[in-house]
Design a protein around this motif. Structure first.
Motif, PDB file in Angstrom:
ATOM      1  N   TYR A 100      -0.221  15.346   1.418  1.00  0.00           N
ATOM      2  CA  TYR A 100       0.022  15.111   0.164  1.00  0.00           C
ATOM      3  C   TYR A 100      -0.169  13.693  -0.227  1.00  0.00           C
ATOM      4  N   ARG A 101      -0.551  13.698  -1.586  1.00  0.00           N
ATOM      5  CA  ARG A 101      -0.830  12.390  -2.123  1.00  0.00           C
ATOM      6  C   ARG A 101       0.266  11.914  -3.143  1.00  0.00           C
ATOM      7  N   LEU A 102       1.057  11.142  -3.092  1.00  0.00           N
ATOM      8  CA  LEU A 102       2.016  10.731  -3.838  1.00  0.00           C
ATOM      9  C   LEU A 102       1.245  10.040  -5.057  1.00  0.00           C
ATOM     10  N   SER A 103       1.677  10.388  -6.309  1.00  0.00           N
ATOM     11  CA  SER A 103       1.106   9.946  -7.608  1.00  0.00           C
ATOM     12  C   SER A 103       1.957   9.116  -8.527  1.00  0.00           C
ATOM     13  N   GLY A 104       1.463   8.418  -9.450  1.00  0.00           N
ATOM     14  CA  GLY A 104       2.229   7.674 -10.247  1.00  0.00           C
ATOM     15  C   GLY A 104       3.032   8.501 -11.110  1.00  0.00           C
ATOM     16  N   HIS A 105       2.746   9.636 -11.323  1.00  0.00           N
ATOM     17  CA  HIS A 105       3.508  10.787 -12.056  1.00  0.00           C
ATOM     18  C   HIS A 105       4.764  11.215 -11.197  1.00  0.00           C
TER      19      HIS A 105
ATOM     20  N   ALA B 100       2.028   4.979   8.521  1.00  0.00           N
ATOM     21  CA  ALA B 100       3.482   4.688   7.948  1.00  0.00           C
ATOM     22  C   ALA B 100       3.047   3.183   7.004  1.00  0.00           C
ATOM     23  N   GLY B 101       4.249   2.908   6.132  1.00  0.00           N
ATOM     24  CA  GLY B 101       3.843   1.676   5.522  1.00  0.00           C
ATOM     25  C   GLY B 101       2.851   1.602   4.500  1.00  0.00           C
ATOM     26  N   ARG B 102       2.288   0.663   4.102  1.00  0.00           N
ATOM     27  CA  ARG B 102       1.306   0.582   2.955  1.00  0.00           C
ATOM     28  C   ARG B 102      -0.017   1.543   3.066  1.00  0.00           C
ATOM     29  N   CYS B 103      -0.422   2.114   4.052  1.00  0.00           N
ATOM     30  CA  CYS B 103      -1.385   3.047   4.223  1.00  0.00           C
ATOM     31  C   CYS B 103      -1.104   4.533   4.202  1.00  0.00           C
ATOM     32  N   ILE B 104       0.232   5.022   3.675  1.00  0.00           N
ATOM     33  CA  ILE B 104       0.470   6.254   3.720  1.00  0.00           C
ATOM     34  C   ILE B 104      -0.169   6.840   2.385  1.00  0.00           C
ATOM     35  N   SER B 105      -0.536   8.137   2.228  1.00  0.00           N
ATOM     36  CA  SER B 105      -1.190   8.663   1.249  1.00  0.00           C
ATOM     37  C   SER B 105      -0.346   8.480  -0.053  1.00  0.00           C
ATOM     38  N   GLY B 106      -1.256   8.041  -0.970  1.00  0.00           N
ATOM     39  CA  GLY B 106      -0.665   8.030  -2.442  1.00  0.00           C
ATOM     40  C   GLY B 106      -2.165   7.288  -3.115  1.00  0.00           C
ATOM     41  N   THR B 107      -1.684   7.382  -4.376  1.00  0.00           N
ATOM     42  CA  THR B 107      -2.740   6.750  -5.360  1.00  0.00           C
ATOM     43  C   THR B 107      -2.374   5.319  -5.753  1.00  0.00           C
ATOM     44  N   HIS B 108      -3.287   4.636  -6.396  1.00  0.00           N
ATOM     45  CA  HIS B 108      -3.171   3.281  -6.568  1.00  0.00           C
ATOM     46  C   HIS B 108      -1.776   3.193  -7.449  1.00  0.00           C
ATOM     47  N   ALA B 109      -1.641   3.837  -8.473  1.00  0.00           N
ATOM     48  CA  ALA B 109      -0.344   3.700  -9.193  1.00  0.00           C
ATOM     49  C   ALA B 109       0.863   3.797  -8.276  1.00  0.00           C
TER      50      ALA B 109
END
Length: 185
Positions: A56-61, A119-128
């Protein structure tokens, strides 16, 4: 943040700026005449470099909507905080007052790579989303969750992606982690 020449250039510029600030403070701000710089850190701070693409990629939304996930392993209420890479200005968007968003276990499980957790900053997510979850409390919480998931995977003889989220949540709760009610109970 991943190019040695960019990092070197940034280090040189930041040290030059630090010397200018030091000189300004000592010559123009009363009470700072005898002040001096003791330490500036070990290296230039880089907010964002590479991230994995996870299940899953966490998003700003997700962040701004205070989204909840059934496989939550952490939560956060820090705002989206994007600094302008070309100069001054910051985008600051807050999570609704009194709310938080969940970080799902799936963000720690890289897509198409078995037997690895991040874990940490490299988990899956968008720039926002990254501009919110990059903070130390979330890094520690995702690190704890990754460790728990890895231990459960070894103990049960399955891949980390096959460890039930509720088992990870229960163990996290047993260790004192704070999760939303009803998760892993």
């Amino acid at each position: 943040g991943t190019d040695v020449w960019d990092l070197t250039r940034a280090e040189i510029i930041s040290r030059r700026q630090m010397a200018q600030i030091d000189r300004f403070m000592r010559t123009r701000v009363p009470g700072f005449e005898e002040a001096y710089v003791v330490q500036s850190g070990s290296a230039i701070g880089v907010r964002e470099t590479r991230r994995f693409t996870g299940e899953y990629r966490l998003s700003g939304h997700d962040v701004l909507g205070a989204r909840k996930f059934p496989d939550a392993i952490a939560h956060c209420a820090y705002p989206i905080d994007i600094h302008n890479p070309k100069g001054s200005g910051t985008v600051l968007r807050r999570v609704p007052i009194g709310e938080s968003y969940d970080v799902p276990l799936r963000c720690l499980i890289p897509r198409d790579i078995d037997n690895l957790l991040v874990a940490g900053r490299c988990i899956s997510g968008t720039h926002a989303a990254h501009s919110s979850y990059r903070i130390m409390p979330v890094a520690m919480a995702t690190g704890q969750a990754a460790g728990v998931c890895a231990a459960l995977a070894v103990h049960t003889g399955v891949r980390p992606r096959d460890v039930p989220a509720h088992d990870v949540q229960k163990t996290l709760r047993d260790q004192g982690a704070v999760l939303r009610s009803g998760l892993g109970e």
